[in-house]
Design a protein around this motif. Sequence first.
Motif, PDB file in Angstrom:
ATOM      1  N   LEU A   1     -11.123  12.197   7.676  1.00 40.07           N
ATOM      2  CA  LEU A   1     -11.070  13.262   6.857  1.00 40.07           C
ATOM      3  C   LEU A   1     -12.068  13.420   5.630  1.00 40.07           C
ATOM      4  CD1 LEU A   1      -8.595  11.431   4.361  1.00 40.07           C
ATOM      5  CD2 LEU A   1     -10.908  12.026   2.975  1.00 40.07           C
ATOM      6  N   LEU A   2     -11.634  14.488   5.270  1.00 36.90           N
ATOM      7  CA  LEU A   2     -12.692  15.481   4.217  1.00 36.90           C
ATOM      8  C   LEU A   2     -12.345  16.050   3.159  1.00 36.90           C
ATOM      9  CD1 LEU A   2     -15.619  16.644   4.866  1.00 36.90           C
ATOM     10  CD2 LEU A   2     -14.282  18.539   5.458  1.00 36.90           C
ATOM     11  N   ALA A   3     -12.391  15.830   1.967  1.00 37.02           N
ATOM     12  CA  ALA A   3     -11.760  16.470   0.672  1.00 37.02           C
ATOM     13  C   ALA A   3     -12.542  17.601   0.555  1.00 37.02           C
ATOM     14  CB  ALA A   3     -11.500  15.296  -0.037  1.00 37.02           C
ATOM     15  N   VAL A   4     -12.692  18.117  -0.914  1.00 36.03           N
ATOM     16  CA  VAL A   4     -13.014  19.496  -0.920  1.00 36.03           C
ATOM     17  C   VAL A   4     -12.634  20.426  -2.502  1.00 36.03           C
ATOM     18  CG1 VAL A   4     -14.250  22.308  -0.559  1.00 36.03           C
ATOM     19  CG2 VAL A   4     -14.136  19.994   1.288  1.00 36.03           C
ATOM     20  N   ASP A   5     -13.705  20.553  -3.289  1.00 34.01           N
ATOM     21  CA  ASP A   5     -13.010  20.577  -4.506  1.00 34.01           C
ATOM     22  C   ASP A   5     -12.288  22.460  -4.398  1.00 34.01           C
ATOM     23  OD1 ASP A   5     -14.991  21.715  -4.815  1.00 34.01           O
ATOM     24  OD2 ASP A   5     -15.560  20.596  -6.421  1.00 34.01           O
ATOM     25  N   GLU A   6     -12.306  23.098  -5.362  1.00 34.37           N
ATOM     26  CA  GLU A   6     -12.238  24.205  -5.778  1.00 34.37           C
ATOM     27  C   GLU A   6     -13.131  25.366  -5.206  1.00 34.37           C
ATOM     28  OE1 GLU A   6     -11.883  22.947  -9.959  1.00 34.37           O
ATOM     29  OE2 GLU A   6     -11.753  22.113  -8.111  1.00 34.37           O
ATOM     30  N   GLU A   7     -14.175  24.534  -5.586  1.00 33.38           N
ATOM     31  CA  GLU A   7     -15.362  25.356  -5.352  1.00 33.38           C
ATOM     32  C   GLU A   7     -15.922  25.415  -4.275  1.00 33.38           C
ATOM     33  OE1 GLU A   7     -16.256  27.348  -8.155  1.00 33.38           O
ATOM     34  OE2 GLU A   7     -14.935  26.519  -9.187  1.00 33.38           O
ATOM     35  N   GLY A   8     -15.172  24.554  -3.115  1.00 36.49           N
ATOM     36  CA  GLY A   8     -15.468  24.716  -1.848  1.00 36.49           C
ATOM     37  C   GLY A   8     -16.355  23.407  -1.968  1.00 36.49           C
ATOM     38  N   GLN A   9     -16.846  22.833  -2.625  1.00 34.66           N
ATOM     39  CA  GLN A   9     -17.308  21.247  -2.743  1.00 34.66           C
ATOM     40  C   GLN A   9     -17.211  20.445  -2.011  1.00 34.66           C
ATOM     41  OE1 GLN A   9     -21.100  21.716  -4.196  1.00 34.66           O
ATOM     42  NE2 GLN A   9     -21.837  19.800  -3.235  1.00 34.66           N
TER      43      GLN A   9
ATOM     44  N   THR B   1      -5.194  18.810   9.918  1.00 33.06           N
ATOM     45  CA  THR B   1      -3.918  18.662   9.445  1.00 33.06           C
ATOM     46  C   THR B   1      -4.796  18.979   7.775  1.00 33.06           C
ATOM     47  OG1 THR B   1      -2.525  17.254  10.199  1.00 33.06           O
ATOM     48  CG2 THR B   1      -2.269  17.103   8.163  1.00 33.06           C
ATOM     49  N   THR B   2      -4.010  19.868   6.910  1.00 28.38           N
ATOM     50  CA  THR B   2      -4.512  20.386   5.809  1.00 28.38           C
ATOM     51  C   THR B   2      -3.469  19.794   4.261  1.00 28.38           C
ATOM     52  OG1 THR B   2      -3.959  22.406   5.913  1.00 28.38           O
ATOM     53  CG2 THR B   2      -6.077  21.953   6.546  1.00 28.38           C
ATOM     54  N   ARG B   3      -3.508  19.104   3.099  1.00 25.00           N
ATOM     55  CA  ARG B   3      -3.020  19.854   2.213  1.00 25.00           C
ATOM     56  C   ARG B   3      -3.787  20.078   0.784  1.00 25.00           C
ATOM     57  NH1 ARG B   3      -0.424  19.357   6.362  1.00 25.00           N
ATOM     58  NH2 ARG B   3       1.524  18.072   6.318  1.00 25.00           N
ATOM     59  N   PRO B   4      -2.725  20.328   0.133  1.00 22.14           N
ATOM     60  CA  PRO B   4      -3.394  20.919  -1.185  1.00 22.14           C
ATOM     61  C   PRO B   4      -3.515  19.538  -1.993  1.00 22.14           C
ATOM     62  CG  PRO B   4      -1.234  21.962  -1.279  1.00 22.14           C
ATOM     63  CD  PRO B   4      -1.645  20.857   0.469  1.00 22.14           C
ATOM     64  N   ILE B   5      -4.931  19.237  -2.993  1.00 18.16           N
ATOM     65  CA  ILE B   5      -4.994  18.509  -4.448  1.00 18.16           C
ATOM     66  C   ILE B   5      -4.581  18.880  -5.410  1.00 18.16           C
ATOM     67  CG2 ILE B   5      -6.026  17.408  -4.970  1.00 18.16           C
ATOM     68  CD1 ILE B   5      -8.280  17.122  -3.120  1.00 18.16           C
ATOM     69  N   LYS B   6      -3.510  18.563  -5.947  1.00 18.97           N
ATOM     70  CA  LYS B   6      -2.589  19.404  -7.040  1.00 18.97           C
ATOM     71  C   LYS B   6      -3.439  18.858  -8.385  1.00 18.97           C
ATOM     72  CE  LYS B   6       0.054  22.490  -5.250  1.00 18.97           C
ATOM     73  NZ  LYS B   6       0.282  23.655  -5.616  1.00 18.97           N
ATOM     74  N   GLY B   7      -3.362  19.258  -9.297  1.00 20.77           N
ATOM     75  CA  GLY B   7      -4.009  18.779 -10.465  1.00 20.77           C
ATOM     76  C   GLY B   7      -3.191  19.446 -12.229  1.00 20.77           C
ATOM     77  N   ASN B   8      -2.505  19.101 -12.648  1.00 23.62           N
ATOM     78  CA  ASN B   8      -1.711  19.607 -13.587  1.00 23.62           C
ATOM     79  C   ASN B   8      -1.011  21.103 -12.912  1.00 23.62           C
ATOM     80  OD1 ASN B   8      -2.272  17.899 -15.311  1.00 23.62           O
ATOM     81  ND2 ASN B   8      -4.390  19.230 -15.924  1.00 23.62           N
ATOM     82  N   GLY B   9      -0.293  21.110 -11.503  1.00 29.56           N
ATOM     83  CA  GLY B   9       0.352  21.672 -11.214  1.00 29.56           C
ATOM     84  C   GLY B   9      -0.696  22.773 -10.028  1.00 29.56           C
ATOM     85  N   ILE B  10      -2.499  23.207 -10.764  1.00 32.80           N
ATOM     86  CA  ILE B  10      -3.113  23.771 -10.124  1.00 32.80           C
ATOM     87  C   ILE B  10      -3.781  23.115  -8.821  1.00 32.80           C
ATOM     88  CG2 ILE B  10      -5.000  25.585 -10.691  1.00 32.80           C
ATOM     89  CD1 ILE B  10      -4.491  25.057 -13.811  1.00 32.80           C
TER      90      ILE B  10
ATOM     91  N   LYS C   1      -6.589  21.721  -6.723  1.00 31.91           N
ATOM     92  CA  LYS C   1      -8.206  22.047  -7.159  1.00 31.91           C
ATOM     93  C   LYS C   1      -8.800  21.462  -5.770  1.00 31.91           C
ATOM     94  CE  LYS C   1      -7.509  20.896 -11.827  1.00 31.91           C
ATOM     95  NZ  LYS C   1      -8.164  21.893 -12.890  1.00 31.91           N
ATOM     96  N   GLY C   2      -8.238  22.029  -4.789  1.00 30.36           N
ATOM     97  CA  GLY C   2      -9.219  21.172  -3.548  1.00 30.36           C
ATOM     98  C   GLY C   2      -8.264  21.236  -2.404  1.00 30.36           C
TER      99      GLY C   2
END
Length: 617
Positions: free
Chosen positions: A203-211, A275-284, A286-287
């Motif tokens: 499992l790997l989580a990446v933010d919108e900046e690729g971090q 398998t990938t899924r987006p991380i949402k924050g306030n509908g935007i 975030k990673g």
Amino acid sequence: MILDSWDRCHYYKVNPIKAKPITVYQGIELETHVNKYRKLIDVSLPVMKNLFNFVGDGNFVIVLADEQGCLLEMYGDENVKSSAIAGDFVPGVDWSEKTIGNNGVGTALFLDKPVQIFGREHYWLEAHHWTCSGAPIHDPQGRLIGALVISGSYEKVHPHTLGMAVTAVNAIENQLKLEETVSLLELSNNYKNAIIESISEGLLAVDEEGQITQINSIAAQYLEHNAAESLKGNCDTIFGDKNSELKNMIKFNRQVTDHEVDIFIGKVKTTYLVTTRPIKGNGINKGTVLLLNEISRAQKLVQRMSGARVNCTFLDLVGEEPAYLETVELARKAADSTSNVLLLGESGTGKDVFAQAIHNTGIRKRGPFVALNCGAIPRELIASELFGYVEGAFTGASRGGKMGKFELASGGTIFLDEIGEMPLELQTSLLRVLETKTITRVSGNDVIPVDVRIIAATNKDLSLEVRQGKFRQDLFYRLNVFAIRMVPLRERKEDIALFTKRILDNLCIKFKKPAIQPDKNVLEIFNKYPWPGNIRELQNVLERVVNVCNDTILSIDHLPVEIRSTKTRGNYMPIKNYERDLIESLLEQHNRNITRVANELGVARTTLYQKIAKYKL
């Protein structure tokens, strides 16, 4: 308020002149009790010290009590503390209203609000030279857990003392709330980490900046990085230049499920299901969260879940007929080899059991055993069954594609039953697999390596099929490395009685019936019958008999008519005639349901259709 407190003191029969504080805890008991309130004390002490230092004149003490009025901790001027100790104002002593009258501890706890008791407002005479300003303390859930009291000489009292006590209590309650929040966050984080580490995929989580913001140990292992170091890195750095497909998934927030991706770590390429899924924050967005499952591990999981293992060994091959024992010995030698095996013989002679025994005794016994009946699958689907297919290969194809039998069997054995029924165009593909040890999925482009041993079986004369152009000669030679001819039941006269008793015992246990023994006339009939369906036919006959037999002795009367009509060796019919009569009888019995008849005979539907055409049934 003071009047009400005096009324309570009178009701409690507190002696205003001779009252004496009660020592509740001392020694080890006090230490144990104080430890019970350790969290409250640890939070309160810094606040008490700051309050004392802030005021500066030092003519008072600050006392912490529990919710029952028992003193827990004291901090302040040494002279005032000495005076307080002389008046039993010390940890372990009960300062509730019932014991010593109204005071900054007991009254604040009783009323559950801040109070200031000045000099002679105390009911107890000895407390007249003290002034107490106390406020109750509540936990984050609003429950009363104690009180904080500022006490000193009545001559030093100030109107703001009570306000300072209330402010100090607010600081304590806020710190308790903060610590509980931190504790809950820590617990939540521990839960999250435990869940992430318990996931069997990377499992790997990446933010919108690729971090990289989260990675479990399995993902770190896949990427050959330390997990802690990975958390400080950017996915561009971690993945390098060759993994553009994976980086584009992250960059463009592509949502996929079990998508096959080649990931390069150094010069080594490994295929993963991603398998990938987006991380949402306030509908935007975030990673992105990625799940990585090494495809070889996924294959093993599918093999286990699909039951791609067998239990039969050579101990299950029972018989005493010399010709049969020679066949078993030859199969043992095949088990010690890695060469392909071709099992030849009539339907029902146990070719599948031999294949399992060979696999379970050989060097591939820890690998999967995957069986496919080539005659039971429509010719248009057999390629996708053998080699798998990619997503969108045809109408109705599973999303994400599907692994074929060869991929599932990688590292083990694939048993191709009824190999003689395989279409010629598929024979070419199978030959290529044998030569290159790779497969390509239907409509796919990727070449996938497979490490598979083939055990093939057929009831056809493949040499004749080759001469007639129905079977590729080069494929026949490839498969015919280790040929084993099965012995039909009619040539195993010494084993018929053994099989009969063994099958009857198992069936009686299965159907919870008393043991049934065959009489000698039945065994004589069985020895004379040619058994065109071999052991499978014997099993089917005995299962029918056990279902209708209510005796403990199996007699001729219990046998089906086609069996008991065989009386003497001289009245044998040719095997073809028996086969024709048997098929005709079963077709009538099952209302010409081809699937049921084929299952009872233990042959493929295509084989049964051929025999129906042959006998014009």
